[in-house]
Design an enzyme around this catalytic site. Structure first.
Site, PDB file in Angstrom:
ATOM      1  N   MET A 194       0.822  -1.139   0.163  1.00 20.86           N
ATOM      2  CA  MET A 194      -0.078  -0.023  -0.155  1.00 20.86           C
ATOM      3  C   MET A 194       1.093   1.217  -0.171  1.00 20.86           C
ATOM      4  O   MET A 194       1.894   1.244   0.738  1.00 20.86           O
ATOM      5  CB  MET A 194      -0.770   0.184   1.309  1.00 20.86           C
ATOM      6  CG  MET A 194      -1.745   1.361   1.548  1.00 20.86           C
ATOM      7  SD  MET A 194      -2.881   1.265   0.151  1.00 20.86           S
ATOM      8  CE  MET A 194      -3.849  -0.242   0.361  1.00 20.86           C
ATOM      9  N   CYS A 195       0.664   2.153  -0.867  1.00 17.59           N
ATOM     10  CA  CYS A 195       1.272   3.323  -0.964  1.00 17.59           C
ATOM     11  C   CYS A 195       0.361   4.553  -1.071  1.00 17.59           C
ATOM     12  O   CYS A 195      -0.885   4.352  -1.325  1.00 17.59           O
ATOM     13  CB  CYS A 195       2.189   3.319  -2.207  1.00 17.59           C
ATOM     14  SG  CYS A 195       3.548   1.921  -1.775  1.00 17.59           S
ATOM     15  N   GLY A 196       1.133   5.860  -0.902  1.00 16.08           N
ATOM     16  CA  GLY A 196       0.175   7.014  -1.098  1.00 16.08           C
ATOM     17  C   GLY A 196       0.607   7.649  -2.513  1.00 16.08           C
ATOM     18  O   GLY A 196       1.785   7.425  -2.755  1.00 16.08           O
ATOM     19  N   THR A 230       4.393   7.875  -1.175  1.00 18.31           N
ATOM     20  CA  THR A 230       4.857   7.305   0.154  1.00 18.31           C
ATOM     21  C   THR A 230       4.585   5.785  -0.135  1.00 18.31           C
ATOM     22  O   THR A 230       3.774   5.304  -0.597  1.00 18.31           O
ATOM     23  CB  THR A 230       3.931   7.722   1.131  1.00 18.31           C
ATOM     24  OG1 THR A 230       2.713   7.396   1.002  1.00 18.31           O
ATOM     25  CG2 THR A 230       4.115   9.205   1.364  1.00 18.31           C
ATOM     26  N   ASN A 275       0.825   2.410  -6.818  1.00 20.84           N
ATOM     27  CA  ASN A 275       0.264   1.759  -5.430  1.00 20.84           C
ATOM     28  C   ASN A 275      -0.534   0.567  -5.709  1.00 20.84           C
ATOM     29  O   ASN A 275      -1.772   0.558  -6.183  1.00 20.84           O
ATOM     30  CB  ASN A 275      -0.767   2.781  -4.621  1.00 20.84           C
ATOM     31  CG  ASN A 275      -1.785   2.339  -3.544  1.00 20.84           C
ATOM     32  OD1 ASN A 275      -1.077   1.455  -2.953  1.00 20.84           O
ATOM     33  ND2 ASN A 275      -2.790   3.116  -3.622  1.00 20.84           N
TER      34      ASN A 275
END
Length: 561
Positions: free
Chosen positions: A1-3, A53, A82
């Site tokens: 999971m990323c931003g 992120t 993501n």
């Protein structure tokens, strides 16, 4: 999971800095790394800034994002990724490889829109992305065919766009549709949509296919049964065995080789299940027992709310006696019952029942944050569902410590799950006929009505509110995975005739379980989970009691004030 956050702006506009609130929300999604890359179009007319992120769950190290190269006078390609690419071009991505890097390698040499689309069509798994192709002077963005990751867009002055996993509180945001890949040409400023499937490919769109394509994954089987010499749906039916095989393969990709969570010294708990005690989530927990190594522990996250309206009624019915409002929640009752069955069927496995109790005051304290995360969704039902997922994903609750003395009461200790991977049973109802409307359609028009209703539901899978759910759960640095929404499992499920999934023609007495999701119920029976196999469907907002907190007259479609 990323931003993900990206801004593509005309050069006459300044690139404003990310607000502290947005910065923090992006870091919440990806606490392991924060990175930014800037670019300028070859003609100098556009400025671009990409922010990522990272929540590191793939490969043997933290892979810094955005992925980029620095070729050319104004920089090279950039990818904000993501997702979870389980397979690429038909091959499983190795446990020591990072999926984002594998996909980026495929994109780097793309010299046409068709080549870029060929890469994205080769990815199996949930994802959202923004990709700047320097050679084409074009920015691409999109979500996977089932929309399992959040990505939103808002338009800005001069034809530019802002893209993000979460909204920044400015302007009008919209969910990016999961109906293809979108792009903006930096030479002409024209935005385009590129379909997942073009005419002439393996799975053409519903416009060209009498059976109808489902999310460009496969063709729905609209056959009707003849019932001449047909075998009833039983535990020995081929579809029950096939479902087990499909689920096991899907789960293996999602629960094996998960890195040790930073907050867990032993690494014994890497997976948690969003656990109501219902059929879908308990089958997932049961199959995890068969897949994971014996020392791996599994957290079962069960959420219950202090609902003032229901609490007042229960206290009145109890004639003033003390009532534990959390333990009285329907999902808490079902959850503890299914937890006991799991422990009995899976001796030696540590299943940890985490009771996430949410006082009304705590809900109110977090309410505005949740409303901000679900934006642009803004109905009472959106908030009710999001509240349950938000606090469940947080994983902060209590567990009962078993006493060696059978006559003594178990003690309760505070506990926060270190697991960063969450499993959800979402998708089973749509695929296998679990909603009351499926039974109603059959009663009204037999299998013709049932097939029509199932096709409608699975065709809307990509329109489910998975982006909303992603935003509220990822806020805690967690990643939710949907084993029932694996592309190969979905393809098999929609190709399977309706009567091999939900056998409404035959009474419950002959198979031992009700018709809704009968194939999954029979699998639960095969896994020695008889109590779970007979569990009724219940919506999360009613099971956890987030619905109708103050008034029983609220409608789910009412807009939030």
């Amino acid at each position: 999971m990323c931003g993900i956050h990206a801004i593509i702006s005309p050069s006459f506009c300044s690139l404003s800095e990310i607000s502290p609130e947005l910065h923090q929300n992006l870091v919440n999604r990806g606490p392991d790394y924060f990175g930014q890359v800037t670019r300028e179009s070859s003609d100098g007319r556009w400025k671009l800034r990409f922010t990522s992120t990272v929540l590191a769950l793939r490969g043997d190290r933290v892979t810094k994002q955005p992925l980029h190269d620095d070729s050319g006078s104004r920089g090279g390609n950039v990818l904000c990724w993501n997702g979870e690419g389980w397979r690429f071009m038909g091959e499983v991505i190795g446990e020591h490889e990072n999926d984002g890097e594998v996909i980026y390698r495929g994109l780097k040499d793309a010299r046409s829109v068709e080549e870029v689309m060929g890469v994205w069509k080769g990815v199996e798994g949930p994802f959202a992305f923004v990709f700047y192709c320097e050679a084409l002077q074009r920015v691409f963005w999109g979500r996977d065919r089932l929309g399992r990751r959040s990505l939103m867009v808002r338009r800005i002055e001069g034809g530019g766009v802002v893209l993000g996993s979460i909204a920044d509180g400015e302007g009008k945001w919209e969910e990016v549709e999961a109906d293809g890949v979108y792009s903006l040409g930096l030479g002409d400023g024209v935005a385009r949509r590129h379909d997942w499937v073009e005419e002439g490919e393996n799975f053409v769109s519903a416009k060209f296919c009498p059976g109808g394509s489902v999310s460009s994954i496969g063709v729905f089987n609209k056959a009707l049964p003849s019932f001449e010499g047909e075998t009833p749906l039983t535990s020995a039916s081929p579809s029950v065995r096939a479902l087990k095989d499909q689920l096991v393969e899907s789960l293996k990709l999602r629960v094996l080789n998960i890195p040790n969570p930073p907050s867990s010294g032993t690494g014994k708990t890497r997976v948690a299940v969003l656990f109501s005690g219902g059929l879908d989530c308990t089958v997932l927990a049961r199959l995890c027992h068969d897949i994971l190594e014996p020392h791996q522990e599994i957290d079962l996250l069960n959420v219950g709310f202090e609902n003032p309206r229901v609490g007042a009624r229960l206290k009145k019915e109890a004639n003033g006696k003390e009532v534990d409002l959390y333990e009285a929640c329907p999902d808490r009752i079902t959850g503890r019952k299914s937890f006991a069955e799991l422990k009995n069927v899976c001796p030696g496995r540590v299943f940890r029942f985490v009771a996430v109790n949410v006082p009304y005051s705590k809900l109110q304290a977090h309410r505005q944050q949740i409303i901000s995360l679900i934006h642009p969704h803004n109905t009472v039902m959106d908030l009710s569902i999001a509240c349950a997922l938000y606090f469940a994903a947080r994983g902060q609750g209590s567990v009962r410590s078993e006493s060696p003395d059978p006559d003594s009461e178990p003690s309760t200790v505070s506990y926060t799950s270190p697991a960063r991977v969450l499993l959800s049973g979402l998708g089973a109802d749509e695929l296998f006929g679990g909603y009351s409307r499926h039974a109603a359609a059959f009663q009204q028009d037999g299998y013709t009505g049932l097939v029509k209703e199932l096709l409608r539901d699975v065709s809307r899978l990509a329109e489910r509110n998975l982006g909303r759910d992603d935003r509220v759960m990822a806020h805690w640095g967690k990643e939710v995975r949907f084993p029932f929404l694996d592309e190969r499992l979905v393809k098999w499920a929609i190709a399977t005739p309706a009567w091999e999934k939900c056998d409404f023609e035959r009474e419950e007495e002959k198979s031992g379980v009700e018709a809704a999701k009968r194939v999954l119920r029979l699998l639960a029976m095969e896994l020695s989970m008889e109590g779970v196999a007979k569990e009724k469907k219940r919506a999360i907002q009613f099971g956890s009691r987030t619905a109708k907190m103050e008034s029983g007259r609220d409608k789910g479609t009412t807009l939030l004030s």
